[in-house]
Design an enzyme around this catalytic site. Structure first.
Site, PDB file in Angstrom:
ATOM      1  N   ASP A 105      50.907  47.247  41.980  1.00 56.55           N
ATOM      2  CA  ASP A 105      50.255  48.207  42.876  1.00 56.55           C
ATOM      3  C   ASP A 105      51.270  48.935  43.742  1.00 56.55           C
ATOM      4  O   ASP A 105      51.870  48.333  44.640  1.00 56.55           O
ATOM      5  CB  ASP A 105      49.277  47.469  43.804  1.00 56.55           C
ATOM      6  CG  ASP A 105      47.993  47.059  43.099  1.00 56.55           C
ATOM      7  OD1 ASP A 105      47.348  47.928  42.485  1.00 56.55           O
ATOM      8  OD2 ASP A 105      47.641  45.862  43.168  1.00 56.55           O
TER       9      ASP A 105
ATOM     10  N   MET B 203      49.110  54.360  43.608  1.00 56.15           N
ATOM     11  CA  MET B 203      48.239  54.838  44.688  1.00 56.15           C
ATOM     12  C   MET B 203      49.118  55.650  45.621  1.00 56.15           C
ATOM     13  O   MET B 203      49.396  55.259  46.760  1.00 56.15           O
ATOM     14  CB  MET B 203      47.573  53.643  45.395  1.00 56.15           C
ATOM     15  CG  MET B 203      46.496  53.000  44.530  1.00 56.15           C
ATOM     16  SD  MET B 203      46.040  51.357  45.100  1.00 56.15           S
ATOM     17  CE  MET B 203      47.351  50.408  44.338  1.00 56.15           C
TER      18      MET B 203
ATOM     19  N   HIS C  51      49.888  50.708  38.799  1.00 55.20           N
ATOM     20  CA  HIS C  51      48.800  51.436  39.463  1.00 55.20           C
ATOM     21  C   HIS C  51      49.388  52.232  40.608  1.00 55.20           C
ATOM     22  O   HIS C  51      49.747  51.663  41.646  1.00 55.20           O
ATOM     23  CB  HIS C  51      47.758  50.404  39.938  1.00 55.20           C
ATOM     24  CG  HIS C  51      46.578  50.990  40.626  1.00 55.20           C
ATOM     25  ND1 HIS C  51      45.664  50.212  41.306  1.00 55.20           N
ATOM     26  CD2 HIS C  51      46.143  52.269  40.756  1.00 55.20           C
ATOM     27  CE1 HIS C  51      44.718  50.989  41.823  1.00 55.20           C
ATOM     28  NE2 HIS C  51      44.989  52.241  41.508  1.00 55.20           N
TER      29      HIS C  51
ATOM     30  N   ASP D 104      39.132  47.105  39.182  1.00 52.08           N
ATOM     31  CA  ASP D 104      40.154  46.572  40.081  1.00 52.08           C
ATOM     32  C   ASP D 104      39.598  46.446  41.495  1.00 52.08           C
ATOM     33  O   ASP D 104      39.214  47.445  42.112  1.00 52.08           O
ATOM     34  CB  ASP D 104      41.350  47.549  40.052  1.00 52.08           C
ATOM     35  CG  ASP D 104      42.503  47.136  40.948  1.00 52.08           C
ATOM     36  OD1 ASP D 104      42.509  45.995  41.445  1.00 52.08           O
ATOM     37  OD2 ASP D 104      43.415  47.972  41.130  1.00 52.08           O
TER      38      ASP D 104
ATOM     39  N   MET E 212      51.901  51.611  46.590  1.00 49.42           N
ATOM     40  CA  MET E 212      51.203  52.298  47.688  1.00 49.42           C
ATOM     41  C   MET E 212      52.233  52.972  48.588  1.00 49.42           C
ATOM     42  O   MET E 212      53.281  52.392  48.875  1.00 49.42           O
ATOM     43  CB  MET E 212      50.397  51.296  48.518  1.00 49.42           C
ATOM     44  CG  MET E 212      49.419  50.467  47.695  1.00 49.42           C
ATOM     45  SD  MET E 212      48.357  49.489  48.760  1.00 49.42           S
ATOM     46  CE  MET E 212      47.585  48.403  47.540  1.00 49.42           C
TER      47      MET E 212
ATOM     48  N   MET F 136      37.901  51.838  40.531  1.00 45.19           N
ATOM     49  CA  MET F 136      38.161  50.959  41.674  1.00 45.19           C
ATOM     50  C   MET F 136      36.846  50.359  42.155  1.00 45.19           C
ATOM     51  O   MET F 136      35.856  51.073  42.342  1.00 45.19           O
ATOM     52  CB  MET F 136      38.816  51.739  42.824  1.00 45.19           C
ATOM     53  CG  MET F 136      40.248  52.175  42.573  1.00 45.19           C
ATOM     54  SD  MET F 136      41.363  50.829  42.137  1.00 45.19           S
ATOM     55  CE  MET F 136      41.252  49.779  43.604  1.00 45.19           C
TER      56      MET F 136
ATOM     57  N   HIS G  41      49.831  43.587  36.957  1.00 42.23           N
ATOM     58  CA  HIS G  41      49.351  44.809  37.606  1.00 42.23           C
ATOM     59  C   HIS G  41      50.204  45.038  38.854  1.00 42.23           C
ATOM     60  O   HIS G  41      50.231  44.204  39.764  1.00 42.23           O
ATOM     61  CB  HIS G  41      47.873  44.606  37.949  1.00 42.23           C
ATOM     62  CG  HIS G  41      47.183  45.781  38.567  1.00 42.23           C
ATOM     63  ND1 HIS G  41      46.617  46.789  37.826  1.00 42.23           N
ATOM     64  CD2 HIS G  41      46.949  46.099  39.859  1.00 42.23           C
ATOM     65  CE1 HIS G  41      46.057  47.674  38.638  1.00 42.23           C
ATOM     66  NE2 HIS G  41      46.248  47.280  39.881  1.00 42.23           N
TER      67      HIS G  41
ATOM     68  N   SER H 218      47.251  40.965  39.474  1.00 40.60           N
ATOM     69  CA  SER H 218      47.819  41.825  40.518  1.00 40.60           C
ATOM     70  C   SER H 218      48.853  41.074  41.352  1.00 40.60           C
ATOM     71  O   SER H 218      48.544  40.128  42.068  1.00 40.60           O
ATOM     72  CB  SER H 218      46.723  42.363  41.427  1.00 40.60           C
ATOM     73  OG  SER H 218      47.330  43.040  42.511  1.00 40.60           O
TER      74      SER H 218
HETATM   75  C1  DX5 Z   1      43.831  47.325  45.817  1.00 42.36           C
HETATM   76  C2  DX5 Z   1      44.683  47.085  44.610  1.00 42.36           C
HETATM   77  C3  DX5 Z   1      44.256  45.918  43.806  1.00 42.36           C
HETATM   78  C4  DX5 Z   1      44.328  44.594  44.526  1.00 42.36           C
HETATM   79  C5  DX5 Z   1      43.294  43.693  43.931  1.00 42.36           C
HETATM   80  O1  DX5 Z   1      44.036  48.593  46.302  1.00 42.36           O
HETATM   81  O2  DX5 Z   1      44.665  48.219  43.754  1.00 42.36           O
HETATM   82  O3  DX5 Z   1      44.966  45.850  42.569  1.00 42.36           O
HETATM   83  O4  DX5 Z   1      45.578  43.982  44.430  1.00 42.36           O
HETATM   84  O5  DX5 Z   1      43.268  42.517  44.669  1.00 42.36           O
HETATM   85  P1  DX5 Z   1      42.011  41.539  44.703  1.00 42.36           P
HETATM   86  O6  DX5 Z   1      41.842  41.006  43.314  1.00 42.36           O
HETATM   87  O7  DX5 Z   1      42.407  40.528  45.695  1.00 42.36           O
HETATM   88  O8  DX5 Z   1      40.816  42.372  45.129  1.00 42.36           O
HETATM   89 ZN    ZN Z   2      45.447  47.987  41.680  1.00 44.91          ZN
END
Ligand code: DX5
Ligand code: ZN
Length: 217
Positions: A34, A68, A66, A176, A36, A138, A32, A7
């Site tokens: 993310d 979100m 991913h 994740d 948001m 998740m 990965h 990530s």
């Molecule tokens: C959280 C993200 C994850 C996050 C995981 O909402 O979707 O992908 O980056 O980070 P760690 O491994 O630090 O929990």
């Molecule tokens: Zn993620």
């Protein structure tokens, strides 16, 4: 073998390309990414223009995106054009439009993933299992890196894995949030095949050794 998806969220974002190259060199199978929007989750990260630059700088890796975000269908084309290999959306973001969202991603040429928050029953994914390349459970409330793994995820993974086996389906099963050397083996034993790792990876003294130990699970 287990796949490791690193990530990017926990990388030094001012040196994103270098950090991602480092993850690839250490043995990551995927990056990965993310996304948001400050609406579906209470945080804002980065979008397709950043992915496009990253793909150009670090081309030879699978981009696991991913989403979100509240209206994923609207951005499918942008992310596909920017270089996403897989687009994972959240079922909670598209009530009544699950099939359309899956089709839009499929039509874009990307692999299709669907995710659920920790509080959403695993059964919500079941009607779509045969249309998905990946299902993402998740193991933290989505929004931030560095949170603690929710232990009930282990049972949820086992339920999902059993349902896939019962139906003869084999989507990748991804988990994740809060994955580290302690929680990773619990997840793979319960059926996970792709582990996302952010803070544990970028905080590791020897990321290559960590990647090797995860991929050998
Ligand atoms: C959280 C993200 C994850 C996050 C995981 O909402 O979707 O992908 O980056 O980070 P760690 O491994 O630090 O929990
Ligand atoms: Zn993620």
């Amino acid at each position: 073998m287990t796949e490791l998806s690193v990530s990017v969220l926990s990388a030094d974002l001012a040196n994103l390309a270098d950090e991602c190259s480092r993850a690839v060199a250490a043995g990551a199978d995927m990056l990965h990414f993310d996304v948001m929007d400050g609406h579906f989750v209470p945080n804002i990260t980065y979008g397709a223009p950043v992915l496009k630059c990253l793909k150009k700088a670090v081309p030879d890796i699978f981009y696991d995106v991913h989403l979100m975000i509240s209206d994923p269908e609207r951005y499918v084309q942008d992310f596909a054009a920017a270089g996403a290999d897989l687009l994972t959306f959240h079922l909670e973001a598209v009530p009544g439009r699950e099939e359309q969202t899956i089709r839009a991603i499929r039509d874009s040429g990307c692999r299709v993933g669907a995710s659920i928050r920790p509080g959403t029953p695993v059964q919500a994914l079941v009607p779509y299992l045969d249309q998905l390349d990946l299902v993402l459970l998740m193991s933290v409330e989505p929004g931030f890196g560095g949170q603690a793994f929710l232990p009930e995820t282990v049972d949820r993974l086992a339920v999902l894995k059993a349902e896939c086996e019962r139906r003869g389906l084999s989507p990748r099963i991804q988990v994740d949030g809060g994955i580290n050397q302690t929680t990773a083996p619990l997840c793979t034993a319960a059926g996970a095949s792709v582990l996302v790792m952010g803070s544990a990876f970028f905080g590791a003294a020897d990321p290559a050794a960590l990647a090797k130990s995860i991929r050998e699970l």
